[in-house]
Design a protein around this motif. Structure first.
Motif, PDB file in Angstrom:
ATOM      1  N   GLU A 228      61.340  32.531  56.270  1.00 52.78           N
ATOM      2  CA  GLU A 228      59.921  32.525  55.939  1.00 52.78           C
ATOM      3  C   GLU A 228      59.449  33.916  55.507  1.00 52.78           C
ATOM      4  O   GLU A 228      58.597  34.534  56.133  1.00 52.78           O
ATOM      5  N   HIS A 229      59.985  34.401  54.404  1.00 50.30           N
ATOM      6  CA  HIS A 229      59.600  35.709  53.878  1.00 50.30           C
ATOM      7  C   HIS A 229      58.194  35.614  53.282  1.00 50.30           C
ATOM      8  O   HIS A 229      57.924  34.762  52.426  1.00 50.30           O
ATOM      9  N   GLN A 230      57.316  36.507  53.733  1.00 51.48           N
ATOM     10  CA  GLN A 230      55.924  36.488  53.293  1.00 51.48           C
ATOM     11  C   GLN A 230      55.468  37.886  52.909  1.00 51.48           C
ATOM     12  O   GLN A 230      55.964  38.888  53.443  1.00 51.48           O
TER      13      GLN A 230
ATOM     14  N   TRP B 221      48.593  35.689  53.358  1.00 51.88           N
ATOM     15  CA  TRP B 221      50.035  35.785  53.187  1.00 51.88           C
ATOM     16  C   TRP B 221      50.500  34.804  52.107  1.00 51.88           C
ATOM     17  O   TRP B 221      49.984  33.699  51.987  1.00 51.88           O
ATOM     18  N   ARG B 222      51.510  35.247  51.336  1.00 52.80           N
ATOM     19  CA  ARG B 222      52.113  34.403  50.299  1.00 52.80           C
ATOM     20  C   ARG B 222      53.604  34.265  50.574  1.00 52.80           C
ATOM     21  O   ARG B 222      54.284  35.264  50.832  1.00 52.80           O
ATOM     22  N   MET B 223      54.107  33.060  50.513  1.00 49.08           N
ATOM     23  CA  MET B 223      55.540  32.828  50.696  1.00 49.08           C
ATOM     24  C   MET B 223      56.311  33.260  49.450  1.00 49.08           C
ATOM     25  O   MET B 223      55.882  33.008  48.325  1.00 49.08           O
TER      26      MET B 223
ATOM     27  N   PRO C 220      50.811  35.933  60.236  1.00 50.69           N
ATOM     28  CA  PRO C 220      51.605  35.252  59.209  1.00 50.69           C
ATOM     29  C   PRO C 220      51.657  33.744  59.456  1.00 50.69           C
ATOM     30  O   PRO C 220      51.471  33.264  60.581  1.00 50.69           O
ATOM     31  N   ASN C 221      51.913  33.027  58.408  1.00 52.27           N
ATOM     32  CA  ASN C 221      51.992  31.560  58.483  1.00 52.27           C
ATOM     33  C   ASN C 221      53.389  31.155  58.954  1.00 52.27           C
ATOM     34  O   ASN C 221      54.309  30.993  58.147  1.00 52.27           O
ATOM     35  N   THR C 222      53.553  31.031  60.242  1.00 50.44           N
ATOM     36  CA  THR C 222      54.842  30.631  60.805  1.00 50.44           C
ATOM     37  C   THR C 222      54.710  29.262  61.468  1.00 50.44           C
ATOM     38  O   THR C 222      53.652  28.915  62.013  1.00 50.44           O
TER      39      THR C 222
END
Length: 485
Positions: free
Chosen positions: A283-285, A296-298, A248-250
């Motif tokens: 950061e819900h993805q 992943w999409r935010m 995920p994009n964190t």
């Protein structure tokens, strides 16, 4: 009347026999056939001779093999060459006949229709499907058709199974057994089918499976590294295939909490992931399986929440318990709508606060959200809370008691809930099964209508060294290749 002739051979003198007859040629005059035998006494065996018939040539084949016999014809050359020539002619004629029949069969036969192939494949078990994929390109293409995989999944859904995940040293082993469809005809003994095993080097977390897919997060040490790396992988136990998910994009290397959901309308699987920072989910993805490039999409979440744990997906809605914040302590159930990717919340206030206690387990009961909670004081049983109208926040409470034989097991906090079957039976199992070979592994079925409990032994699962087992209901065998999801 048939006569029985007993022959005893004790002399090396030749025995005069009637000349061999050939249906295709006249016998030569003055010819005779002799049979030489070794000097030994043979077992007397009766020979049946039809009335009015002599000893025919075909009767010689009944002689014992240890008699060294040969036939020859006077003044007619070498007997061995004649015999070899005859057998060579027979062999060539036989090959010509087989080739002619084969050619005629190919000319008169028609190819097997693909519909008949598919109908046969639908009746095969999962392991046989995997074997058939390697037979030919035609079979592999038929077994990969969406029409076939969906039809196979539909038929398998009518025969759901129970999935078992147990730990053996540093491996996760997956088994499954049929899920009883008729309590009156259920057996007290079931054989487990082995699916696969996964090596891991660190802690693991099994997200509730959906259909035939399992979402796993576990640590794995790659070659050349010393510390394990956390992996998020989708596994299909039926095909033993896996799909590794991207990270995920964190913004920071922080903890992640993930859930698995399914939209039955669009037939899409999605993964919901949230980073944990300061005890708050951020950061819900969302990641959708089946796309060309997994990414992943935010998405936005209107209410911050914390402390979520095991969830369940029912009819396209993913439910998991949480708290609004630490200060207020307000409990709620988060509802993530898989298709629209929107959040909603169900506040849990008195007198329903017990349905979200630490020992509670969210389940699906007749297509509705429900919660199973142990009751240690009132009758040593459990409670089931069933959600009626989510908009009105209406819950109904049902109390069930355990038979006295199982109350002592409950008192030790050794039983855990797996869920409720379609025949209204609550499935329970030991939280930490015995690692002794003499102690069988079993599950319990509690009938909600009769309030009775029965034990079903599961054979084929090895001891797990006292480690916790995970049990999931409504597992469906799916032969779709993992790349197609």
């Amino acid at each position: 009347m048939n006569r029985q002739i007993h022959g005893t051979v004790s002399s090396s003198k030749p025995i005069a026999l009637i000349p061999l007859s050939d249906s295709n040629s006249e016998p030569a005059s003055g010819s005779e056939i002799r049979v030489y035998t070794r000097k030994r006494k043979l077992k007397q065996e009766p020979l049946e001779i039809p009335p009015g018939k002599g000893i025919n040539a075909h009767k010689l084949c009944g002689l014992p093999y240890d008699i060294q016999d040969f036939a020859y014809k006077k003044n007619n050359g070498s007997p061995s060459s004649n015999m070899n020539s005859r057998w060579q002619n027979v062999s060539e004629a036989r090959q010509a006949t087989l080739q002619r029949h084969s050619t005629n069969a190919d000319e008169n036969s028609e190819p097997i229709p693909n519909d008949l192939y598919i109908e046969i494949f639908l009746r095969l078990p999962v392991k046989s499907i995997a074997t058939c994929r390697c037979v030919s390109k035609l079979w592999a293409s038929l077994l990969g058709l969406p029409y076939f995989t969906e039809l196979y999944f539909t038929r398998s859904s009518a025969r759901p199974r129970i999935l078992f995940t147990c730990r053996k040293d540093s491996e996760l082993c997956f088994f499954s057994t049929p899920q009883p469809l008729n309590p009156d005809e259920s057996s007290s003994l079931l054989a487990a089918s082995y699916h696969m095993k996964i090596p891991f080097n660190d802690n693991y977390n099994i997200i509730s499976p959906i259909g035939g897919l399992v979402f796993l997060r576990y640590g794995h040490i790659f070659e050349g590294r010393k510390t394990p790396e956390l992996l998020s992988v989708i596994w299909n136990p039926s095909t033993r295939q896996s799909l590794a998910l991207p990270k995920p994009n964190t913004r920071k290397r922080i903890c992640l909490q993930s859930y698995f959901g399914y939209d039955p309308t669009e037939k899409q699987y999605k993964v919901l992931s949230m980073s944990v920072e300061g005890g708050i989910y951020k950061e819900h993805q969302v990641l959708t399986l089946g796309t060309e490039k997994l990414s992943w999409r935010m998405i936005e979440c209107c209410i911050p929440h914390i402390n979520g744990f095991k969830g369940i997906c029912i009819n396209g809605v993913l439910y998991y318990p949480a708290m609004a914040d630490i200060c207020s302590g307000m409990r709620m159930i988060v509802c993530f709508h898989v298709r629209s990717e929107k959040f909603s919340f169900i506040k849990i206030l008195e007198p329903f606060i017990r349905l979200l206690c630490p020992t509670a387990t969210l389940i699906s009961y007749n297509g509705k959200l429900a919660s199973l909670v142990w009751n240690y004081h009132k009758g040593k049983g459990f409670e089931m809370w069933v959600l009626g109208d989510p908009g009105k926040n209406e819950w109904s409470k049902h109390i069930y008691g355990l038979p006295p034989l199982w109350q002592n097991v409950l008192a030790k906090d050794m039983l855990m809930f797996a869920g409720v079957t379609g025949t209204n039976e609550v499935v329970l199992s030991l939280r930490y099964p015995s690692d002794s070979l003499s102690q069988p592994f079993y599950v319990l079925y509690y009938n909600l209508e009769r309030k009775t409990i029965r034990r079903v032994e599961i054979q084929g699962m090895k001891p797990t060294n006292g480690c916790r087992n995970y049990i999931f209901l409504d597992y469906v065998e799916d032969v779709k290749l993992i790349q197609a999801f």
